[in-house]
Design an enzyme around this catalytic site. Structure first.
Site: not given
Length: 107
Positions: A80-82
């Site tokens: 997850p890159c958020q």
């Protein structure tokens, strides 16, 4: 030629799987997709609709007992890159202290 067995973590809707299995050299034997901040697990449901629910877990990866994860040759993960993304403001970027920014430690 024997297919290499793959575990796919943070699977989303199965992007790694599509690419790997398209080569006919890989077989995903276990997968996991869980979105901690949502009540409805849309990505996991899409994954299961596309590939089936056999050996797929919709659970926080840090809570999955290691012995329940199948043996494999390769481990892939779409982290997850958020919390790292440049699409957010620097003020809102959480990096390693964000809820999703720490998930890569689970590998």
């Amino acid at each position: 030629m024997k297919k290499l067995k793959v575990i796919e973590l943070f699977a989303g809707v199965g992007g790694f799987r599509l690419g790997l299995e398209d080569t006919d050299n890989f077989e995903v034997v276990w997968s996991n997709q869980f979105e901690p901040s949502t009540k409805m697990q849309h990505a996991s449901k899409v994954y299961e609709a596309r590939f089936g629910s056999n050996n797929h877990r919709n659970q926080d990866i840090s809570e999955v007992p290691t012995e329940e994860i199948l043996d494999a040759d390769i481990l892939v993960g779409g982290f997850p890159c958020q919390d790292y993304s440049v699409a957010t403001t620097l003020h809102n970027s959480k990096g390693l202290i964000g809820k999703k920014g720490v998930l890569w430690w689970s590998i």
